[in-house]
Motif scaffolding. Structure first.
Motif, mmCIF file in Angstrom:
data_model
loop_
_atom_site.group_PDB
_atom_site.id
_atom_site.type_symbol
_atom_site.label_atom_id
_atom_site.label_comp_id
_atom_site.label_asym_id
_atom_site.label_seq_id
_atom_site.Cartn_x
_atom_site.Cartn_y
_atom_site.Cartn_z
ATOM 1 N N GLU A 35 0.827 -1.212 0.000
ATOM 2 C CA GLU A 35 0.000 0.000 0.000
ATOM 3 C C GLU A 35 0.857 1.257 0.000
ATOM 4 O O GLU A 35 0.607 2.208 -0.747
ATOM 5 C CB GLU A 35 -0.939 -0.001 1.214
ATOM 6 N N TYR A 36 1.898 1.254 0.846
ATOM 7 C CA TYR A 36 2.659 2.499 0.972
ATOM 8 C C TYR A 36 3.751 2.621 -0.071
ATOM 9 O O TYR A 36 4.103 3.732 -0.467
ATOM 10 C CB TYR A 36 3.127 2.674 2.422
ATOM 11 N N THR A 37 4.244 1.462 -0.576
ATOM 12 C CA THR A 37 5.120 1.541 -1.743
ATOM 13 C C THR A 37 4.298 2.073 -2.916
ATOM 14 O O THR A 37 4.782 2.864 -3.726
ATOM 15 C CB THR A 37 5.687 0.153 -2.102
ATOM 16 N N GLN A 53 1.895 4.181 -2.702
ATOM 17 C CA GLN A 53 1.765 5.637 -2.549
ATOM 18 C C GLN A 53 3.027 6.355 -3.029
ATOM 19 O O GLN A 53 2.954 7.448 -3.579
ATOM 20 C CB GLN A 53 1.484 5.990 -1.090
ATOM 21 N N ALA A 108 -0.509 9.365 -3.738
ATOM 22 C CA ALA A 108 -1.656 9.061 -2.895
ATOM 23 C C ALA A 108 -2.967 9.535 -3.511
ATOM 24 O O ALA A 108 -4.042 9.050 -3.176
ATOM 25 C CB ALA A 108 -1.474 9.681 -1.513
#
Lengths: 296, 235
Positions: free
Chosen positions: A111-113, A115, A120
Motif C-alpha cells: 500500500e505504501y510503496t 503511494q 496518494a
C-alpha cells in the motif's frame, strides 16, 4: 420490478468482483491455512498495471481491453508468486500467527510503496473497453457491467476446470487435504503453493481491472474495502471452498447493492456484515463449508 | 536394496532413534516390530525423507538418499504407505489413485498399474467414484496401498496396515501384501504392532525397543523365541 432487476444486475456485477477476489483468499487458505492479507493489495496493483498499460494501448477497443486484462493478470500472478517466495516460504514451518503478521506487513508494504510510486491522489482509470448502454425494457445494462459478468463467469469456469480436471488442480486439492501425504506421492508442495498464489493473484488482478471499469477512481488504498468484503465473502461461503467463495461473493455484492439502493443506504456495510454474522451463527463453517469427519 | 546405518533421530531434546542399522535385501519382506513409541514410524518417516536424521545415513539402490527431499525420493521408486493411511478424504478413489501416479508420465504404464491395483483390490473398482473419506477403514487401507502401487514402486514401506481394521479384512490385506511381493517382486518393509501376523508373512525381522534394535533374525526363528513370545506374541 424493473428497479428490482436493475439492482439485481448491479449487485451481481459487484458480487462477481468480490467473488474473483474471494477465490484467491480461499485457495491460499486451502493450501496454507492462513489468510493472505496482502491479497487485497494485489487487487490494487492489478488496477494500476491496467492504468499504466492503458497509456500505451489505445482506449476503447475490445482487443486493447483484453490485452490489458491479460497483461495485468500475468503481472499480478508473478507478483503473487514473488510475495509467496520471499515472504511466506521462509516461514513454512513457523506458527500460523507469524505468517499472518507477515501478511499484514506485506499488505502495508504494498500500500505504501504504492503511494510512493503511484502517488496518494486518486487517478482516473481509462475506459479501456468500448462503452455502450443496452436498453432492455426499462433495464439499462452498461457494456462494462456485462463485461464484468461475462469475464468473471469465464474465469470461474476456467478455474473450476483447472482445479477439478487437471493434474496440478488435483495436486492443489491433495495438498490442501493432506500436505504430508501429497509429498509422499512425489508432489513438490512448494510448486503447488506457488501455482496457487499465481492463480489467485491473477484472479485478483482481473477483479482489479473489472472493478476499476465500474468505479474508475483508483488509489493505492483502494483494495482495503473490497478486500475486506471479499474476505467476508470467502468466510461466508466456507473458507477453503472454491464454489463457496464464488457464492459468498455474489450474495454479498447483491445484498450490499440492494441495501445501498434503499432508505438504509448509510448502513449498507453494517447490514452486509450483520447478515454474515447471522449466517455464521447458523452455519459456522460457512454456506458450503463442512466439517469433514474422517472415518477411522 | 535399502541400507540404514547408525540412524539417529530426535524430536527436539527427545531422542527417538538412538542409532539403528539394518539392511533389506531385494525381493524380500522384512518386518520391523515393537511396541508403542519404539520408533517404528520414526524410522519409516526418516527413510522417506519426511524427517531429517541427526546423524547416520540411508542408502537406497546404492545411492545415499539421506539429504534428498521427500518428493524426490518417491521418484526413485521408494513409496511409503503412512500410518493412519492418509488418503485424500475429499478426493474420489479414482483421484486418489491418480495422485499416486503423480510422477508417472507413461500413460500406458499408468493404465497397467491401475488395472493391477484393481486386480489386487477389486473392491476399489466398485467404489471408484466414491469419496475416499466414505470408505471403511479396511477399504481406505486398500486404497492407501493401491495409491502407492500407482507410483510403480520398487520398494514399499507399510506402516501398521492392520491398524483400526476389521479382523476379517486384516487377513485379506496381508494376503495381498504377500501377493504384491511375490507377483511383482516389490520389496517390502512392514511395520507392525501385530507381531504374530508380521512374523508370519515376513522372511526377516527386526525388533525395535525404545529407539534401538533389541533383537533380529529370521522371522520363523523369532516366532519360536521364548523371550519374544513373552513380550510380543502374547505368551
Amino acid at each position: 420490478m424493473t428497479e428490482f432487476l436493475q439492482q439485481l444486475l448491479n449487485g451481481l456485477s459487484l458480487g462477481a468482483i468480490y467473488a474473483l477476489i474471494a477465490l484467491g483468499y480461499t485457495m491460499v487458505y486451502g493450501v496454507l491455512r492462513f489468510i493472505n492479507f496482502a491479497h487485497s493489495d494485489v487487487f490494487m496493483v492489478g488496477s494500476f498495471v491496467g492504468y499504466y498499460m492503458g497509456k500505451l494501448i489505445p482506449e476503447g477497443t475490445l482487443w486493447g481491453g483484453l490485452t490489458i486484462l491479460v497483461g495485468s493478470m500475468m503481472a499480478c500472478a508473478i507478483l503473487g508468486m514473488t510475495i509467496e517466495r520471499l515472504a511466506y516460504r521462509p516461514l513454512r514451518n513457523a506458527p500460523t500467527l507469524n505468517v499472518l503478521i507477515t501478511a499484514i506487513g506485506v499488505s502495508l508494504l504494498l500500500e505504501y510503496t504504492g503511494q510512493v510510486f503511484f502517488g496518494a491522489a486518486p487517478r482516473n482509470f481509462p475506459a479501456i473497453f468500448p462503452v455502450t448502454n443496452f436498453h432492455l425494457g426499462g433495464l439499462i445494462i452498461s457494456s462494462n457491467q456485462l463485461m464484468v459478468i461475462i469475464v468473471s463467469a469465464i474465469l470461474m469456469v476456467v478455474l473450476q476446470l483447472i482445479v477439478f480436471r487437471t493434474k496440478i488442480g488435483t495436486a492443489m486439492r491433495a495438498v490442501s487435504l493432506n500436505p504430508k501425504a501429497a509429498v509422499l506421492m512425489g508432489v513438490n508442495n512448494d510448486v503447488v503453493i506457488s501455482f496457487t498464489f499465481g492463480l489467485g493473484s491473477a484472479l485478483a488482478a482481473a477483479g482489479g481491472i473489472l472493478y476499476a471499469l465500474n468505479y474508475p477512481s483508483i488509489d493505492p488504498l483502494m483494495g482495503v474495502m473490497p478486500g475486506l468484503k471479499a474476505f467476508v465473502a470467502a468466510i461466508l461461503g466456507g473458507i477453503g471452498n472454491i464454489p463457496g467463495a464464488a457464492l459468498g461473493g455474489l450474495i454479498l455484492g447483491t445484498v450490499e447493492t440492494f441495501v445501498a439502493g434503499s432508505q438504509w443506504s448509510t448502513y449498507k456495510d453494517a447490514i452486509a456484515f450483520a447478515i454474515l454474522i447471522i449466517i455464521l451463527l447458523f452455519r459456522p463453517a460457512g454456506l458450503l463449508g463442512k466439517f469433514t469427519v474422517e472415518k477411522v | 536394496m535399502l541400507k540404514v546405518s547408525d540412524l539417529q533421530v530426535s524430536y527436539g531434546a527427545i531422542s527417538a532413534l538412538g542409532g539403528i542399522s539394518f539392511e533389506i535385501p531385494q525381493g524380500s519382506i522384512v518386518t520391523l516390530i515393537g511396541g508403542n513409541g519404539a520408533g517404528k514410524t520414526t524410522t519409516l518417516r526418516t527413510i522417506s525423507g519426511l524427517l531429517r536424521p541427526k546423524s547416520g545415513s540411508v542408502t537406497f539402490l546404492g545411492e545415499d538418499i539421506t539429504a534428498v527431499p521427500a518428493h524426490k525420493i518417491v521418484a526413485r521408486g521408494l513409496c511409503h504407505v503412512p500410518e493412519g493411511r492418509m488418503i485424500f478424504s475429499n478426493l474420489s478413489v479414482d483421484e486418489n489413485l491418480s495422485m499416486g501416479a503423480y510422477l508417472q508420465t507413461d500413460k500406458a504404464l499408468i493404465a497397467k498399474n491401475r488395472d493391477y491395483v484393481f486386480s489386487v483390490f477389486p473392491r476399489l473398482k466398485e467404489r471408484i467414484k466414491q469419496m475416499a473419506g466414505t470408505l471403511s477403514g479396511g477399504e481406505q487401507q486398500m486404497l492407501a496401498i493401491g495409491r502407492a502401487l500407482m507410483g510403480n514402486p520398487k520398494f514399499l514401506m507399510l506402516d501398521e496396515p492392520s491398524l483400526g481394521i476389521a479382523p476379517r479384512l486384516i487377513s485379506t490385506i496381508f494376503e495381498k501384501i504377500v501377493e504384491i511381493n511375490k507377483s511383482h517382486g516389490i520389496t517390502i518393509l512392514l511395520v507392525e504392532q501385530n507381531a504374530n501376523l508380521a512374523l508370519e508373512v515376513s522372511r526377516y525381522a527386526y525388533v525395535l525397543e525404545t529407539g534401538r534394535i533389541a533383537m533380529q533374525g529370521e522371522s520363523q526363528k523369532l516366532r519360536a523365541d521364548p523371550q519374544l513370545k513373552a513380550t510380543y506374541l502374547g505368551g
